[in-house]
Scaffold this motif. Sequence first.
Motif, PDB file in Angstrom:
ATOM      1  N   GLY A  56       0.800  -1.224   0.000  1.00  0.00           N
ATOM      2  CA  GLY A  56       0.000   0.000   0.000  1.00  0.00           C
ATOM      3  C   GLY A  56       0.830   1.271   0.000  1.00  0.00           C
ATOM      4  N   ILE A  57       2.106   1.136  -0.361  1.00  0.00           N
ATOM      5  CA  ILE A  57       3.000   2.300  -0.379  1.00  0.00           C
ATOM      6  C   ILE A  57       3.295   2.669  -1.830  1.00  0.00           C
ATOM      7  CG2 ILE A  57       5.293   3.167   0.254  1.00  0.00           C
ATOM      8  CD1 ILE A  57       5.291   1.061   2.551  1.00  0.00           C
ATOM      9  N   GLY A  58       2.884   3.858  -2.231  1.00  0.00           N
ATOM     10  CA  GLY A  58       3.110   4.306  -3.612  1.00  0.00           C
ATOM     11  C   GLY A  58       4.347   5.162  -3.716  1.00  0.00           C
ATOM     12  N   VAL A  59       5.343   4.701  -4.498  1.00  0.00           N
ATOM     13  CA  VAL A  59       6.526   5.528  -4.784  1.00  0.00           C
ATOM     14  C   VAL A  59       6.556   5.738  -6.300  1.00  0.00           C
ATOM     15  CG1 VAL A  59       7.839   4.663  -2.815  1.00  0.00           C
ATOM     16  CG2 VAL A  59       8.079   3.526  -5.025  1.00  0.00           C
ATOM     17  N   ARG A  60       7.470   6.584  -6.764  1.00  0.00           N
ATOM     18  CA  ARG A  60       7.523   6.842  -8.203  1.00  0.00           C
ATOM     19  C   ARG A  60       8.671   6.066  -8.844  1.00  0.00           C
ATOM     20  NH1 ARG A  60       6.149  11.080 -11.995  1.00  0.00           N
ATOM     21  NH2 ARG A  60       6.434   9.967 -13.941  1.00  0.00           N
ATOM     22  N   TYR A  61       8.308   5.209  -9.802  1.00  0.00           N
ATOM     23  CA  TYR A  61       9.284   4.451 -10.571  1.00  0.00           C
ATOM     24  C   TYR A  61       9.352   5.081 -11.958  1.00  0.00           C
ATOM     25  CZ  TYR A  61      11.327   0.627 -13.243  1.00  0.00           C
ATOM     26  OH  TYR A  61      12.121  -0.120 -14.071  1.00  0.00           O
ATOM     27  N   PHE A  62      10.540   5.123 -12.532  1.00  0.00           N
ATOM     28  CA  PHE A  62      10.700   5.781 -13.827  1.00  0.00           C
ATOM     29  C   PHE A  62      11.051   4.787 -14.928  1.00  0.00           C
ATOM     30  CE2 PHE A  62      11.712   8.763 -10.495  1.00  0.00           C
ATOM     31  CZ  PHE A  62      10.933   9.850 -10.825  1.00  0.00           C
ATOM     32  N   ALA A  63      10.418   4.958 -16.064  1.00  0.00           N
ATOM     33  CA  ALA A  63      10.714   4.109 -17.217  1.00  0.00           C
ATOM     34  C   ALA A  63      11.866   4.684 -18.043  1.00  0.00           C
ATOM     35  CB  ALA A  63       9.470   3.969 -18.085  1.00  0.00           C
ATOM     36  N   ALA A  64      12.132   5.987 -17.901  1.00  0.00           N
ATOM     37  CA  ALA A  64      13.144   6.637 -18.750  1.00  0.00           C
ATOM     38  C   ALA A  64      14.527   6.010 -18.531  1.00  0.00           C
ATOM     39  CB  ALA A  64      13.198   8.134 -18.435  1.00  0.00           C
ATOM     40  N   PRO A  65      15.266   5.751 -19.625  1.00  0.00           N
ATOM     41  CA  PRO A  65      16.572   5.090 -19.514  1.00  0.00           C
ATOM     42  C   PRO A  65      17.570   5.875 -18.644  1.00  0.00           C
ATOM     43  CG  PRO A  65      16.167   5.868 -21.773  1.00  0.00           C
ATOM     44  CD  PRO A  65      14.884   6.018 -21.038  1.00  0.00           C
ATOM     45  N   GLU A  66      17.487   7.192 -18.652  1.00  0.00           N
ATOM     46  CA  GLU A  66      18.438   7.989 -17.852  1.00  0.00           C
ATOM     47  C   GLU A  66      18.139   7.875 -16.353  1.00  0.00           C
ATOM     48  OE1 GLU A  66      16.462   9.196 -20.246  1.00  0.00           O
ATOM     49  OE2 GLU A  66      15.291  10.893 -19.487  1.00  0.00           O
ATOM     50  N   LEU A  67      17.006   7.256 -16.022  1.00  0.00           N
ATOM     51  CA  LEU A  67      16.666   7.056 -14.607  1.00  0.00           C
ATOM     52  C   LEU A  67      16.541   5.559 -14.302  1.00  0.00           C
ATOM     53  CD1 LEU A  67      14.075   9.933 -14.258  1.00  0.00           C
ATOM     54  CD2 LEU A  67      16.205   9.754 -12.962  1.00  0.00           C
TER      55      LEU A  67
END
Length: 351
Positions: free
Chosen positions: A312-323
């Motif tokens: 139930g913990i929402g964090v931000r994951y990035f799809a961009a290759p630089e991240l």
Amino acid sequence: MLNYRENLSALPSYDGVEKDYRIKVNANESTLGLPPLVEERLLNRLGLVALNRYPNEEYYSLVEQIARNFSVASEQILLGSGSSEIIEKVFHAFGGAGRKIVYPQPSFSMYKIYAKAAEAEAVPFDLDAKFDLDVDAFIKKIRATGSSLAVVCNPNNPTGNTLTLAQVEEIAKNIDCAFLLDEAYVEFYGRSAFGLVKTYPNLIVARTFSKAYGLAGARVGYMIAQAEVTRMIAKTFMPYHMNALSLTAADIVYQMRAEFVPRIQMTVAERQRMFERLKKLSGVEIFPSQTNFLLIRFARAAELAEYLEALGIGVRYFAAPELKNCLRISIGTRMENDEVFAAVKNFVEGR
Ligand SMILES: *Cc1c(COP(=O)(O)O)cnc(C)c1O
């Protein structure tokens, strides 16, 4: 087939997925509601808003308050529906076919979208391995490309790092084109460049009520620039683009902004505490931050994000290759942070 405008189907969408998280630390919002005194005053005041009238008084009351605080003329302030509207309009004003807009990457993912929406060419400039900006090379890039707009987020989202005011000035001084400085997180850093606006006619500083002032739902932001610049940018807005309820909410929040100082200090202290704890986890790389979030890099970041989501913990994951392998975690209350840390530790240590 409907005959959409050229390039619209190729335009990326904002990829912030929102779910009903128990602990929501994915969007850099304030996790606390408004301070009780502010909320009380706001609720009393909202009942008096004249919704049958266009919001003239409400708009200029907030503009004048902001102008007074920064000791600038009210002609130097423009309000927007979030600083998003300000940023989009600045891109619109300096974009157009055959023109270029430069910004560092990784940074706010919307810059690319606003550039494309303005039919300009998006020119990302890579940050170094530590996500710092090579200011001299950035200036050279802006000049060499003949760009019409340069955009810098300071402190930067999602990396959390900063430019000093001397570095901001270095850029403003050495480029001829417009320079938009996005200060969405500046309250957690404490060094705004608004004072440089009087010296540099190309500088536009964008600020928001959405982060430190906990008003993301009201959608209010503003910009400070020289009067000639605001006069031009103002042409790109609809008449009455701000609503009276949000303007009234922001007006009260701004009057009572001293009430937010302890919360900002608490967030900064919690950020430091989380930084020190996360830094000790083996395999986790953490980037210094002057914002209300932290960026970590971890080989199994995608799995970690899923694990947190299941809790139930929402964090931000990035799809961009630089991240690649990066997660961004907003700072919540002390209790929320403790729970987030315990979950991350559990996963990382494989328990
Ligand atoms: C959150 C954010 C904004 C502004 O959001 P608004 O809610 O539209 O004011 C602008 N820039 C960056 C980098 C942000 O993270």
